[in-house]
Design a protein around this motif. Structure first.
Motif, PDB file in Angstrom:
ATOM      1  N   SER A   1       0.821  -1.207   0.000  1.00 23.50           N
ATOM      2  CA  SER A   1       0.000   0.000   0.000  1.00 23.50           C
ATOM      3  C   SER A   1       0.860   1.263   0.000  1.00 23.50           C
ATOM      4  N   LEU A   2       0.265   2.337  -0.545  1.00 24.68           N
ATOM      5  CA  LEU A   2       0.929   3.631  -0.562  1.00 24.68           C
ATOM      6  C   LEU A   2       0.421   4.502   0.594  1.00 24.68           C
ATOM      7  N   ASP A   3       1.312   5.287   1.125  1.00 22.18           N
ATOM      8  CA  ASP A   3       0.961   6.273   2.135  1.00 22.18           C
ATOM      9  C   ASP A   3       0.559   7.558   1.398  1.00 22.18           C
ATOM     10  N   SER A   4      -0.757   7.803   1.326  1.00 27.98           N
ATOM     11  CA  SER A   4      -1.250   8.949   0.547  1.00 27.98           C
ATOM     12  C   SER A   4      -0.761  10.272   1.107  1.00 27.98           C
ATOM     13  N   LEU A   5      -0.597  10.348   2.431  1.00 29.96           N
ATOM     14  CA  LEU A   5      -0.175  11.600   3.056  1.00 29.96           C
ATOM     15  C   LEU A   5       1.238  11.988   2.642  1.00 29.96           C
ATOM     16  N   HIS A   6       2.127  10.973   2.585  1.00 29.71           N
ATOM     17  CA  HIS A   6       3.531  11.240   2.241  1.00 29.71           C
ATOM     18  C   HIS A   6       3.876  10.839   0.802  1.00 29.71           C
ATOM     19  N   SER A   7       2.875  10.339   0.070  1.00 29.90           N
ATOM     20  CA  SER A   7       3.040   9.988  -1.355  1.00 29.90           C
ATOM     21  C   SER A   7       4.172   8.999  -1.590  1.00 29.90           C
ATOM     22  N   LYS A   8       4.259   7.985  -0.737  1.00 31.78           N
ATOM     23  CA  LYS A   8       5.288   6.963  -0.940  1.00 31.78           C
ATOM     24  C   LYS A   8       4.805   5.604  -0.444  1.00 31.78           C
ATOM     25  N   CYS A   9       5.502   4.546  -0.886  1.00 32.65           N
ATOM     26  CA  CYS A   9       5.155   3.173  -0.514  1.00 32.65           C
ATOM     27  C   CYS A   9       5.516   2.932   0.953  1.00 32.65           C
ATOM     28  N   THR A  10       4.642   2.216   1.636  1.00 33.84           N
ATOM     29  CA  THR A  10       4.867   1.937   3.057  1.00 33.84           C
ATOM     30  C   THR A  10       5.971   0.914   3.287  1.00 33.84           C
ATOM     31  N   LYS A  11       6.388   0.213   2.200  1.00 34.52           N
ATOM     32  CA  LYS A  11       7.427  -0.809   2.358  1.00 34.52           C
ATOM     33  C   LYS A  11       8.737  -0.421   1.676  1.00 34.52           C
ATOM     34  N   CYS A  12       8.665  -0.144   0.381  1.00 36.53           N
ATOM     35  CA  CYS A  12       9.910   0.131  -0.356  1.00 36.53           C
ATOM     36  C   CYS A  12      10.233   1.627  -0.439  1.00 36.53           C
ATOM     37  N   SER A  13       9.319   2.468   0.070  1.00 41.19           N
ATOM     38  CA  SER A  13       9.521   3.926   0.152  1.00 41.19           C
ATOM     39  C   SER A  13       9.601   4.633  -1.197  1.00 41.19           C
ATOM     40  N   GLN A  14       9.253   3.927  -2.278  1.00 39.21           N
ATOM     41  CA  GLN A  14       9.259   4.582  -3.577  1.00 39.21           C
ATOM     42  C   GLN A  14       8.171   5.660  -3.608  1.00 39.21           C
ATOM     43  N   LYS A  15       8.476   6.825  -4.196  1.00 37.58           N
ATOM     44  CA  LYS A  15       7.548   7.937  -4.212  1.00 37.58           C
ATOM     45  C   LYS A  15       6.616   7.872  -5.429  1.00 37.58           C
ATOM     46  N   PHE A  16       5.397   8.378  -5.244  1.00 35.63           N
ATOM     47  CA  PHE A  16       4.392   8.381  -6.302  1.00 35.63           C
ATOM     48  C   PHE A  16       3.656   9.714  -6.298  1.00 35.63           C
ATOM     49  N   ASP A  17       3.105  10.046  -7.463  1.00 34.09           N
ATOM     50  CA  ASP A  17       2.279  11.241  -7.604  1.00 34.09           C
ATOM     51  C   ASP A  17       0.828  10.834  -7.357  1.00 34.09           C
ATOM     52  N   ILE A  18       0.354  10.988  -6.140  1.00 35.78           N
ATOM     53  CA  ILE A  18      -0.989  10.557  -5.766  1.00 35.78           C
ATOM     54  C   ILE A  18      -2.051  11.298  -6.565  1.00 35.78           C
ATOM     55  N   ARG A  19      -1.810  12.599  -6.829  1.00 32.55           N
ATOM     56  CA  ARG A  19      -2.780  13.381  -7.602  1.00 32.55           C
ATOM     57  C   ARG A  19      -2.942  12.811  -9.011  1.00 32.55           C
ATOM     58  N   LYS A  20      -1.831  12.383  -9.587  1.00 35.67           N
ATOM     59  CA  LYS A  20      -1.876  11.784 -10.929  1.00 35.67           C
ATOM     60  C   LYS A  20      -2.621  10.455 -10.895  1.00 35.67           C
ATOM     61  N   LEU A  21      -2.379   9.670  -9.844  1.00 33.23           N
ATOM     62  CA  LEU A  21      -3.066   8.386  -9.718  1.00 33.23           C
ATOM     63  C   LEU A  21      -4.573   8.580  -9.593  1.00 33.23           C
ATOM     64  N   ARG A  22      -4.982   9.595  -8.847  1.00 33.69           N
ATOM     65  CA  ARG A  22      -6.414   9.862  -8.691  1.00 33.69           C
ATOM     66  C   ARG A  22      -7.032  10.272 -10.030  1.00 33.69           C
ATOM     67  N   SER A  23      -6.288  11.042 -10.793  1.00 28.03           N
ATOM     68  CA  SER A  23      -6.778  11.473 -12.107  1.00 28.03           C
ATOM     69  C   SER A  23      -6.921  10.278 -13.048  1.00 28.03           C
ATOM     70  N   GLN A  24      -5.937   9.383 -13.014  1.00 32.18           N
ATOM     71  CA  GLN A  24      -5.993   8.179 -13.855  1.00 32.18           C
ATOM     72  C   GLN A  24      -7.159   7.278 -13.453  1.00 32.18           C
ATOM     73  N   LEU A  25      -7.390   7.178 -12.152  1.00 34.39           N
ATOM     74  CA  LEU A  25      -8.503   6.364 -11.653  1.00 34.39           C
ATOM     75  C   LEU A  25      -9.840   6.938 -12.115  1.00 34.39           C
ATOM     76  N   GLU A  26      -9.977   8.243 -12.026  1.00 39.29           N
ATOM     77  CA  GLU A  26     -11.216   8.894 -12.458  1.00 39.29           C
ATOM     78  C   GLU A  26     -11.458   8.663 -13.949  1.00 39.29           C
ATOM     79  N   LYS A  27     -10.413   8.750 -14.740  1.00 36.68           N
ATOM     80  CA  LYS A  27     -10.528   8.541 -16.191  1.00 36.68           C
ATOM     81  C   LYS A  27     -10.895   7.094 -16.510  1.00 36.68           C
TER      82      LYS A  27
END
Length: 644
Positions: free
Chosen positions: A549-575
């Motif tokens: 799982s990703l930590d939405s507050l800090h925009s990173k993975c809870t295990k491997c700490s890789q960072k993600f653009d949560i706003r972009k993911l939400r946009s992709q999900l909506e589309k």
């Protein structure tokens, strides 16, 4: 002491159960039950005086020409005015007359032609066409066997040909099909055929573990919607409610605009969609059940469904009888005899090397029965029924061929009863529903309706989860198709749902049901983490690198700490979600084939992007199931096609 008592299955069960259910009898019976000793349980039942003094006799509804003539004359004499009945009602009455009439007679043909005329009048052109062919087929059969009145025969043929010609004209005018009128073809497995598992794709493999037993795993990554298993039943049965609405042999609906209703040649109880189905059913199983069939229609308060008792009986006769000689198969009897160790060892399946064929009796014999785990009173009930059914089969075989009276004795009754009991137990925890889907015109959704049950030994290899990753659908002829419901990772187990689903049932109810019926404690994800519906409003995204799982507050993975653009993911999900909404609109209008690719694409995105459980994933999976419903065994009264 009273001799030659004649009782039905229900009467026999009640009287013997009340006699045997005593502290003295059960003390010894429980020993056999706990040891899983079917032979010992059956022997105890057979030693009771009331059992040895009970004879089995025919128990069915035979043909009745007087009743048929009365109904036929009532239809013909219906006057215009107050006593007038609708043509649809006349069709139903003529069908009843046809079922009561002696088969292969001129009178039966007259009834069929009369039914065809009324079918034409209500614009059931396909039924009318098929009834005319049915009547012509019977005429040809009678002409070859006896001398007929040539003038009357020619009149019938002329009428049939005239009706057929008029039907073809009308069907050409009405050849435009409704949106849901898709051709229902049995799909093939995706990928290559499995070299070991006859019914499966090469994307799955059979393995064994001490805790999980035999089960199927993915040999590669599997996309949602992939066809993994196309299984055929070793045996099948029909629910009582479906005996008049569905074909006994292929389970096709008899209520739609296409299939006619054909009676059994011996009884008034069961229905077929064609002469071909009737002939195939008679030669393979109905010949050996018809004379005692009403035993399977009695109301029962016991644990077994009536269709499951019939299924156990048919599972037995599928292998117990050598059909070309109508005699008991000696090898089959040895399989049930604990003393025949070599015969029983020959039934063992080596999952690493043996070919797994669902029509091979070895796959049925290897099914789990939970004999020793079952409550002793449940085993008592089943052993009583098994003894009666063994007597039924012996009676039928003796009626079919007199020579069987010299070869069927006490040993054969015991071993047949042992087989019946084994199959009754296997059916209880391995049987699957045969389902017919019908489209609700108000909700515009496909709703399932159970029409029978079946044993699918390949599908039985799939274990349970309260959040399954595969889904089953029935197809005509009793076939079942298993598809992946979402992405299945290589090495992951294929998981079916045995009934309780976490969306509907609480963890406590699910655990209780599975423990009582299947004797295991479920440890699937919903049970392990106690998933509850409704889900939290917050969506949890998945790390595409490690799957956590990703930590939405800090925009990173809870295990491997890789960072993600949560706003972009939400946009992709909506589309992507818009694809599901578009697909639902297509489904509402009946265009399921067009909706399915959109749903599968969206499902693939969700599997990569969201952690389970996810409401959006559940909605998508339910929509995918609806599309598969439209492709399977359906009742559709709107489809009109031209007959060549």
């Amino acid at each position: 002491m009273e001799k030659n008592r004649r009782e039905s299955l229900g009467q026999f069960h009640s009287s013997i159960y009340n006699t045997a259910n005593t502290e003295f009898f059960m003390r010894e019976f429980k020993k056999h039950s706990k040891a899983g000793d079917r032979h010992g349980m059956v022997e105890m039942i057979l030693q009771l005086d009331r059992v040895s003094n009970t004879d089995v006799t025919g128990f069915f509804t035979p043909k009745n020409n007087e009743e048929a003539e009365r109904i036929f004359n009532d239809v013909n004499s219906t006057a215009e005015g107050a006593g007038k009945i609708s043509n649809l009602c006349k069709i139903d009455l003529l069908t009843k007359a046809l079922f009561a009439a002696e088969t292969d007679s001129l009178f039966a043909i007259q009834i069929i032609i009369a039914r065809a005329k009324y079918e034409f009048s209500v614009r059931s052109y396909q039924k009318c066409y098929r009834d005319c062919n049915y009547a012509m087929q019977m005429l040809v059969s009678l002409e070859s066997s006896r001398v007929l009145n040539e003038l009357e025969t020619e009149k019938m043929k002329t009428m049939c040909n005239l009706l057929k010609s008029q039907c073809l004209k009308q069907m050409k005018k009405n050849s435009k099909q409704s949106p849901e009128a898709n051709e229902k073809k049995l799909p093939k497995v995706d990928g290559k055929a499995n070299r070991q598992l006859k019914s499966c794709s090469d994307t799955v493999a059979l393995i064994h573990e001490d805790v999980r037993g035999r089960h199927l795993i993915a040999t590669k990554n599997i996309k949602a919607g992939s066809v993994l298993i196309v299984d055929e039943p070793f045996s099948f049965s029909t629910d009582e409610a479906a005996l008049s609405t569905n074909c006994l042999h292929c389970h096709s609906s008899l209520q739609g605009s296409q299939n006619i209703t054909v009676p059994c040649g011996n009884c008034q109880t069961v229905s077929f969609c064609s002469e071909e189905c009737r002939t195939n059913a008679w030669s393979s199983y109905h010949k050996y059940e018809c004379m005692i069939f009403d035993n399977f229609l009695e109301r029962s308060r016991t644990c077994d469904q009536k269709s499951h008792v019939l299924l156990a009986y048919r599972t037995t006769i599928a292998k117990a009888i050598t059909k070309n000689s109508n005699s008991l198969d000696a090898e089959f009897l040895c399989y049930q005899d604990a003393k025949c160790e070599d015969a029983r060892k020959s039934l063992e399946i080596d999952i690493k090397s043996d070919f797994y064929d669902p029509l091979d009796y070895r796959t049925i014999f290897s099914l789990e029965t939970h004999c020793e785990k079952a409550d002793a009173k449940v085993n008592l009930s089943r052993s009583i029924k098994s003894v009666y059914l063994a007597k039924c089969l012996a009676f039928v075989l003796m009626e079919v061929d007199e020579r069987n009276r010299e070869t069927i004795g006490q040993r054969e009754i015991v071993l047949l009863a042992v087989a019946m009991m084994r199959h009754m137990q296997a059916v209880d925890c391995n049987a699957y529903e045969i389902v017919e889907n019908f489209r609700d015109r108000n909700t515009r959704t496909w709703e399932p309706r159970n029409v029978g049950g079946a044993i699918y030994s390949s599908v039985s290899l799939v274990n349970h989860s309260c959040y399954p990753n595969v889904v089953r659908h029935s197809y005509p002829g009793g076939k079942v198709v298993v598809r992946s419901l979402r992405f299945i990772e290589k090495g992951a187990e294929l998981l079916d749902c045995y009934g309780p689903h976490f969306i509907i049932d609480s963890q406590q109810l699910r655990q209780q049901y599975l423990a009582e019926k299947y004797h295991f404690i479920c440890k699937c994800e919903p049970c392990k983490f106690d998933w509850k519906f409704p889900f939290p409003d917050e969506i949890t995204f998945r790390c595409t690198s490690c799957g956590n799982s990703l930590d939405s507050l800090h925009s990173k993975c809870t295990k491997c700490s890789q960072k993600f653009d949560i706003r972009k993911l939400r946009s992709q999900l909506e589309k992507s979600t818009k694809k599901r909404i578009l697909a639902v609109g297509k489904m509402y209008d009946g265009y399921y084939i067009d909706a399915l690719p959109l749903l599968l694409e969206h499902s693939g995105f969700l599997d990569k992007t969201l952690m389970a459980p996810s409401l959006e994933a559940i909605k998508t999976q339910q929509s995918i199931i609806q599309c598969f419903n439209s492709l399977s065994n359906i009742y559709n009264n709107e489809v009109i096609t031209t007959i060549e």
